[in-house]
Design an enzyme around this catalytic site. Structure first.
Site, PDB file in Angstrom:
ATOM      1  N   GLU A   1      12.726  -0.351   8.301  1.00  0.00           N
ATOM      2  CA  GLU A   1      11.052  -0.247   8.950  1.00  0.00           C
ATOM      3  C   GLU A   1      11.221  -1.136  10.285  1.00  0.00           C
ATOM      4  OE1 GLU A   1       6.298   0.026   8.169  1.00  0.00           O
ATOM      5  OE2 GLU A   1       7.305  -1.969   6.937  1.00  0.00           O
TER       6      GLU A   1
ATOM      7  N   GLU B   1       4.520  -1.259  -2.468  1.00  0.00           N
ATOM      8  CA  GLU B   1       5.305  -0.770  -1.799  1.00  0.00           C
ATOM      9  C   GLU B   1       6.688  -1.508  -1.592  1.00  0.00           C
ATOM     10  OE1 GLU B   1       3.146  -0.543   1.848  1.00  0.00           O
ATOM     11  OE2 GLU B   1       4.632  -0.668   2.967  1.00  0.00           O
TER      12      GLU B   1
HETATM   13  C1  NAG Z   1       3.448   4.699   7.352  1.00  0.00           C
HETATM   14  O1  NAG Z   1       2.279   4.754   6.079  1.00  0.00           O
HETATM   15  C2  NAG Z   1       1.876   3.051   5.608  1.00  0.00           C
HETATM   16  C3  NAG Z   1       1.080   3.863   4.656  1.00  0.00           C
HETATM   17  O2  NAG Z   1      -0.216   3.480   5.594  1.00  0.00           O
HETATM   18  C4  NAG Z   1       2.250   2.353   6.043  1.00  0.00           C
HETATM   19  O3  NAG Z   1       2.146   0.857   5.219  1.00  0.00           O
HETATM   20  C5  NAG Z   1       3.863   2.604   7.088  1.00  0.00           C
HETATM   21  O4  NAG Z   1       3.792   0.709   7.899  1.00  0.00           O
HETATM   22  C6  NAG Z   1       3.581   3.390   8.152  1.00  0.00           C
HETATM   23  N1  NAG Z   1       4.855   3.437   8.822  1.00  0.00           N
HETATM   24  C7  NAG Z   1       5.142   4.212   9.647  1.00  0.00           C
HETATM   25  C8  NAG Z   1       5.913   4.120  10.620  1.00  0.00           C
HETATM   26  O5  NAG Z   1       4.267   5.279   9.762  1.00  0.00           O
END
Ligand code: NAG
Ligand code: NAG
Ligand code: NAG
Length: 318
Positions: free
Chosen positions: A142, A137
């Site tokens: 983020e 990943e």
């Molecule tokens: C999106 O989903 C992934 C997998 O579950 C996770 O790692 C990630 O943090 C999530 N981010 C958001 C913004 O939903």
């Protein structure tokens, strides 16, 4: 995979020189406006991070205007109109995953606006959902609750670590990328510019995020909209991307002690926007947000008026 202009000489240089050199790539996907509807599949799944959202399908997102395309813009947002019942489902939102997968590639995300507001947790990232974390990943964008700056982070199986000293402009956090260490903290790099995330990013007109993944490194860059050093191919969405000209990455993840092809398989590009959940909910008060995250989401639809992405384009190069 097309490494059009890699000669054995540049390959040798890439192997021996520090910093590691990139390559020239050709545009494989130009995603603009309504092109997002074909490039991505809508994931109307239960949020794996326990967020206070309901991810809707494509037809629903269009009819509720949670996604909207014009000739030069694609908007993706949460609902900002409905007061929710505490016992009912979460606020409508959108999570999209590219139909295609990528191994070695470069990608440029030209983003005008990202979701902001207490409780928001937006992400632009790459993974293989069916084989997580073994397929790797890479989080490109983020963060939560408007807390700037951005961080780029790898999450992997056991055995992938990063060196403390790297040729990057960001600041290294935890060095072990293993999801089993410290509650899936991952090996993150904090960006040096406040304009890389949240309200500061938006008031500055956004900017460009880029990733390059080769068999020997993963690099992530950010250029704010008003930066004087945006590479011309990044800015113009050129048909060729020459990553050698992109300068020192904001976050560098070399293969010093992480065999990239072993820890990263074919990944999809994913864009998701959740509310509260494991991270944004967990630090809601600490980040200066009022009350309890889920109550806030349920009762304050207008707080999510600016909880939207506005993408000018995504360009993928292979
Ligand atoms: C999106 O989903 C992934 C997998 O579950 C996770 O790692 C990630 O943090 C999530 N981010 C958001 C913004 O939903
Ligand atoms: C749908 O969203 C777009 C983008 O935010 C906006 O310009 C448009 O006015 C909205 N349409 C309606 C019917 O609300
Ligand atoms: C790093 O990448 C180079 C070039 O592909 C390779 O020769 C080397 O074995 C890799 N090192 C590790 C630890 O994977």
């Amino acid at each position: 995979m097309q490494f059009l202009s890699i000669t054995s000489a540049t390959l040798l240089l890439a192997l021996n020189a520090a910093p590691v050199l990139g390559a020239t790539y050709s545009l494989s996907d130009s995603v603009v406006g309504s092109g997002f509807y074909n490039f991505f599949q809508w994931e109307n799944i239960a949020d794996p991070t326990n967020g206070r959202v309901t991810y809707v399908d494509q037809a629903t997102s269009k009819s509720l205007n949670l996604t909207f395309a014009s000739s030069n813009s694609f908007i993706l947002r949460t609902d900002f109109k409905t007061v929710l019942s505490a016992s009912g489902p979460g606020r409508n939102s959108v999570r999209i995953r590219s139909a295609k997968t990528y191994t070695t590639h470069a990608a440029v995300f030209d983003v005008r606006h990202m979701p902001q507001g207490c409780g928001t947790w937006p992400a632009i990232w790459e993974t293989k959902e069916s084989n997580w974390p073994s397929g790797g990943e890479v989080d490109i964008v983020e963060g939560v609750n408007d807390q700037s700056p951005n961080a780029a982070t790898l999450h992997t199986g056991a055995g992938c670590t990063m060196p403390q000293s790297r040729d990057q402009t960001g600041t290294a956090g935890q060095l072990d990328c293993n999801t089993a260490v410290n509650g899936n903290t991952g090996c993150g790099v904090t960006f040096p510019t406040t304009t890389s995330f949240g309200p500061s990013f938006n008031s500055n007109g956004g900017g460009w995020f880029a990733i390059e993944r080769t068999t020997s490194f993963i690099n992530v860059w950010f250029w704010p909209r008003n930066s004087g050093s945006v590479p011309s191919d990044v800015k113009s969405g050129a048909s060729k991307a020459v990553t050698d000209n992109w300068g020192t990455p904001t976050a560098a993840f070399p293969n010093t002690s992480c065999n990239i092809p072993q820890f990263f398989q074919e990944n999809n590009i994913i864009i998701n926007l959740t509310l509260c959940g494991d991270w944004a909910g967990g630090v809601f008060s600490q980040d200066g947000c009022p009350g309890a995250c889920v109550d806030y989401v349920n009762n304050n639809p207008s707080a999510f008026t600016n909880a939207y992405f506005d993408f000018a384009s995504i360009h993928v190069y292979q």
